[in-house]
Design a protein around this motif. Structure first.
Motif, PDB file in Angstrom:
ATOM      1  N   LEU A  85     -21.381 -39.062 -64.179  1.00 30.95           N
ATOM      2  CA  LEU A  85     -19.975 -38.927 -63.817  1.00 30.95           C
ATOM      3  C   LEU A  85     -19.835 -38.033 -62.588  1.00 30.95           C
ATOM      4  N   ILE A  86     -19.250 -38.576 -61.533  1.00 33.79           N
ATOM      5  CA  ILE A  86     -18.908 -37.779 -60.353  1.00 33.79           C
ATOM      6  C   ILE A  86     -17.435 -37.439 -60.466  1.00 33.79           C
ATOM      7  N   LEU A  87     -17.137 -36.161 -60.425  1.00 34.08           N
ATOM      8  CA  LEU A  87     -15.788 -35.679 -60.692  1.00 34.08           C
ATOM      9  C   LEU A  87     -15.216 -35.033 -59.432  1.00 34.08           C
ATOM     10  N   GLY A  88     -14.066 -35.556 -58.972  1.00 33.16           N
ATOM     11  CA  GLY A  88     -13.446 -35.010 -57.767  1.00 33.16           C
ATOM     12  C   GLY A  88     -11.939 -34.980 -57.878  1.00 33.16           C
ATOM     13  N   HIS A  89     -11.303 -34.298 -56.936  1.00 35.75           N
ATOM     14  CA  HIS A  89      -9.834 -34.268 -56.920  1.00 35.75           C
ATOM     15  C   HIS A  89      -9.333 -34.491 -55.498  1.00 35.75           C
ATOM     16  N   LEU A  90      -8.226 -35.216 -55.422  1.00 37.25           N
ATOM     17  CA  LEU A  90      -7.633 -35.583 -54.145  1.00 37.25           C
ATOM     18  C   LEU A  90      -6.536 -34.618 -53.720  1.00 37.25           C
ATOM     19  N   ASP A  91      -5.935 -33.910 -54.662  1.00 39.97           N
ATOM     20  CA  ASP A  91      -4.796 -33.046 -54.323  1.00 39.97           C
ATOM     21  C   ASP A  91      -5.250 -31.788 -53.586  1.00 39.97           C
ATOM     22  N   THR A  92      -4.329 -31.235 -52.803  1.00 41.65           N
ATOM     23  CA  THR A  92      -4.597 -30.024 -52.035  1.00 41.65           C
ATOM     24  C   THR A  92      -3.457 -29.032 -52.240  1.00 41.65           C
ATOM     25  N   VAL A  93      -3.681 -27.801 -51.797  1.00 44.92           N
ATOM     26  CA  VAL A  93      -2.631 -26.771 -51.861  1.00 44.92           C
ATOM     27  C   VAL A  93      -1.720 -26.822 -50.640  1.00 44.92           C
ATOM     28  N   HIS A  94      -2.033 -27.671 -49.675  1.00 43.52           N
ATOM     29  CA  HIS A  94      -1.298 -27.683 -48.403  1.00 43.52           C
ATOM     30  C   HIS A  94      -0.076 -28.595 -48.484  1.00 43.52           C
ATOM     31  N   PRO A  95       1.101 -28.112 -48.091  1.00 41.54           N
ATOM     32  CA  PRO A  95       2.304 -28.951 -48.142  1.00 41.54           C
ATOM     33  C   PRO A  95       2.261 -30.053 -47.093  1.00 41.54           C
ATOM     34  N   VAL A  96       3.063 -31.088 -47.323  1.00 46.94           N
ATOM     35  CA  VAL A  96       3.219 -32.122 -46.304  1.00 46.94           C
ATOM     36  C   VAL A  96       3.734 -31.460 -45.027  1.00 46.94           C
ATOM     37  N   GLY A  97       3.080 -31.754 -43.925  1.00 49.65           N
ATOM     38  CA  GLY A  97       3.401 -31.109 -42.658  1.00 49.65           C
ATOM     39  C   GLY A  97       2.351 -30.115 -42.204  1.00 49.65           C
ATOM     40  N   GLU A  98       1.393 -29.795 -43.083  1.00 55.82           N
ATOM     41  CA  GLU A  98       0.338 -28.855 -42.717  1.00 55.82           C
ATOM     42  C   GLU A  98      -0.513 -29.379 -41.554  1.00 55.82           C
ATOM     43  N   LEU A  99      -0.548 -30.698 -41.379  1.00 53.62           N
ATOM     44  CA  LEU A  99      -1.307 -31.263 -40.263  1.00 53.62           C
ATOM     45  C   LEU A  99      -0.821 -30.734 -38.914  1.00 53.62           C
ATOM     46  N   ALA A 100       0.434 -30.307 -38.850  1.00 52.12           N
ATOM     47  CA  ALA A 100       0.928 -29.729 -37.595  1.00 52.12           C
ATOM     48  C   ALA A 100       0.241 -28.410 -37.299  1.00 52.12           C
ATOM     49  N   ALA A 101      -0.083 -27.648 -38.350  1.00 51.30           N
ATOM     50  CA  ALA A 101      -0.751 -26.353 -38.165  1.00 51.30           C
ATOM     51  C   ALA A 101      -2.265 -26.498 -38.047  1.00 51.30           C
ATOM     52  N   ASN A 102      -2.820 -27.473 -38.763  1.00 51.94           N
ATOM     53  CA  ASN A 102      -4.273 -27.672 -38.773  1.00 51.94           C
ATOM     54  C   ASN A 102      -4.567 -29.159 -38.655  1.00 51.94           C
ATOM     55  N   PRO A 103      -4.375 -29.730 -37.465  1.00 51.95           N
ATOM     56  CA  PRO A 103      -4.533 -31.181 -37.310  1.00 51.95           C
ATOM     57  C   PRO A 103      -5.987 -31.617 -37.461  1.00 51.95           C
ATOM     58  N   TRP A 104      -6.145 -32.880 -37.860  1.00 51.03           N
ATOM     59  CA  TRP A 104      -7.492 -33.454 -37.887  1.00 51.03           C
ATOM     60  C   TRP A 104      -8.092 -33.371 -36.496  1.00 51.03           C
ATOM     61  N   ARG A 105      -9.275 -32.808 -36.416  1.00 49.10           N
ATOM     62  CA  ARG A 105      -9.973 -32.742 -35.138  1.00 49.10           C
ATOM     63  C   ARG A 105     -11.420 -32.354 -35.403  1.00 49.10           C
ATOM     64  N   ILE A 106     -12.276 -32.720 -34.454  1.00 48.02           N
ATOM     65  CA  ILE A 106     -13.665 -32.270 -34.462  1.00 48.02           C
ATOM     66  C   ILE A 106     -13.852 -31.365 -33.256  1.00 48.02           C
ATOM     67  N   ASP A 107     -14.234 -30.149 -33.534  1.00 43.66           N
ATOM     68  CA  ASP A 107     -14.412 -29.134 -32.495  1.00 43.66           C
ATOM     69  C   ASP A 107     -15.833 -28.609 -32.606  1.00 43.66           C
ATOM     70  N   GLY A 108     -16.707 -29.103 -31.729  1.00 45.37           N
ATOM     71  CA  GLY A 108     -18.113 -28.715 -31.805  1.00 45.37           C
ATOM     72  C   GLY A 108     -18.743 -29.236 -33.083  1.00 45.37           C
ATOM     73  N   ASP A 109     -19.266 -28.325 -33.896  1.00 44.84           N
ATOM     74  CA  ASP A 109     -19.925 -28.740 -35.140  1.00 44.84           C
ATOM     75  C   ASP A 109     -19.031 -28.531 -36.357  1.00 44.84           C
ATOM     76  N   ARG A 110     -17.714 -28.491 -36.126  1.00 40.82           N
ATOM     77  CA  ARG A 110     -16.771 -28.322 -37.223  1.00 40.82           C
ATOM     78  C   ARG A 110     -15.709 -29.416 -37.209  1.00 40.82           C
ATOM     79  N   ALA A 111     -15.340 -29.872 -38.389  1.00 42.71           N
ATOM     80  CA  ALA A 111     -14.223 -30.802 -38.541  1.00 42.71           C
ATOM     81  C   ALA A 111     -13.115 -30.077 -39.284  1.00 42.71           C
ATOM     82  N   PHE A 112     -11.886 -30.187 -38.771  1.00 39.17           N
ATOM     83  CA  PHE A 112     -10.754 -29.434 -39.297  1.00 39.17           C
ATOM     84  C   PHE A 112      -9.726 -30.359 -39.937  1.00 39.17           C
TER      85      PHE A 112
END
Length: 381
Positions: A85-112
């Motif tokens: 059994l692989i157990l995971g969760h999709l929910d996050t603590v971040h409200p809708v709109g958090e992408l404005a503060a921390n948008p999807w991006r790859i910066d060097g060797d990090r993905a945000f």
């Protein structure tokens, strides 16, 4: 010599499809308290699982009530027996709109992005590991993705425990520990609801006639948090009260999270809480993740992972975590559980949450090889 082939660490260029999937999941914001957003996220998750050839379970009343997606891979019916059994969760603590503060991006060797480490990156890692392990599996693999882990799993706990009892073992791709370690035990996590009552009065004209519920609650917050000690922490994270600034508040409420490293510290937290309650302050245990004590089955799983890590040149260590996960439930049931199999990164629950891309390939290989080799391990603690 190990008779099983070693599934190699993937070349970073081969992980472009996995990163594409990670982008899709991150761009679909899924805070725990947003039903419409969660529904969209679970629909996306069903599509992703189906695209990988897994048999996605129909949306039964039980799954809908739990807010979960369940899928199975059995290599076209050629694998049987209790599944991994692989157990995971999709929910996050971040409200809708958090992408404005921390948008999807790859910066060097990090993905945000919001939820990228906790734990959308872990879901992507697990699916990629399963794809690579498929030809080498000796038993079926079941994936259960829930949508209420960040709020204590009130809807999904029963389903998690039922599926764990039917499984050979449980693998949880929550984020790795800061040192890359794997989790073989977790502290108990207790959530309390605090409710203070007061006596209303005009705050400008007759304040002395009133009794402030906010004041009573504030004194309790200071007193309770001040009793925190190593291994027994008390922390209030949500608070509110009052309706009008010109009224002495009659009601105030808060939510408190407590972490207990063992049974003695759990009992001490309960004594502290009971000692603070009075006729103006009610404190109720709202939910609890039980203490997960490391058992023989957990150690066997870790031993297998440690041997694989040595073959791959990856450093791991067995860790007991103060943070909770759904692994608390499965480990406390005595089902062999290994947690912290997800990628490395930092900024959990913060505006700079990110995943270290260099960790993704090695930890995919670690989990893929583990999936291929756990068939002979103990199926109980």
């Amino acid at each position: 010599m190990n008779p099983l082939p070693v599934i190699p660490v993937p070349d970073p260029a081969d992980l472009a499809p996995a990163l594409d999937r990670l982008r899709r999941l991150v761009l679909c914001e899924t805070p725990s308290y947003a039903p419409d957003a969660l529904a969209a996220g679970l629909a996306l998750m069903r599509a992703e699982l189906a695209a990988d050839g897994l048999a996605v379970a129909p949306e039964t009343a039980d799954l809908a009530a739990a807010g979960a997606v369940r899928a199975t891979y059995d290599r076209g019916g050629t694998l049987d027996g209790p599944p991994i059994l692989i157990l995971g969760h999709l929910d996050t603590v971040h409200p809708v709109g958090e992408l404005a503060a921390n948008p999807w991006r790859i910066d060097g060797d990090r993905a945000f992005g919001p939820g990228i480490l906790d734990m959308k990156g872990g879901i992507v890692l697990a699916l990629e590991a399963l794809r690579r392990a498929g030809p080498h599996l000796t038993r079926p693999v079941e994936i259960l993705i829930t949508s209420d882990e960040e709020i204590g799993s009130p809807r999904s706990r029963g389903l998690i425990e039922a599926r764990a009892k039917a499984a050979a073992c449980i693998l949880v791709p929550e984020p790795a520990r800061d040192n890359g370690g794997l989790v073989v035990g977790r502290h108990a996590i207790l959530r309390f609801a605090l409710s203070a009552t007061g006596r209303p009065a005009h705050a400008g004209r007759d304040p002395a006639r009133g009794g402030s519920a906010i004041h009573r609650l504030a004194r309790a917050v200071v007193a309770l948090e001040g009793r925190s000690v190593p291994g027994a922490s008390l922390s209030v994270g949500v608070i509110g009260g009052g309706l009008w600034v010109n009224c002495v508040p009659e009601r105030a409420a808060a939510e408190m999270l407590c972490v207990a490293a063992d049974d003695a510290r759990r009992d001490e937290i309960l004594r502290i809480v009971a000692g603070e309650a009075d006729d103006r302050l009610a404190i109720d245990l709202a939910s609890e993740r039980p203490l997960w004590r490391t058992g023989p089955g957990d150690r066997a799983l870790y031993g297998a992972a440690q041997a694989i890590a040595a073959e791959l040149g990856i450093a791991v260590s067995p860790e007991v975590s103060g943070g909770g996960s759904d692994g608390n439930f499965t480990g406390a049931l005595g089902r062999p559980t290994l947690d912290g199999l997800g990628p490395c990164g930092a900024g959990l629950h913060a505006h700079d949450e990110h995943l270290d891309l260099a960790s993704l390939g090695p930890r995919i290989a670690l989990m893929a090889n583990l999936l291929a080799r756990v068939g002979h391990l103990p199926t109980s603690n």
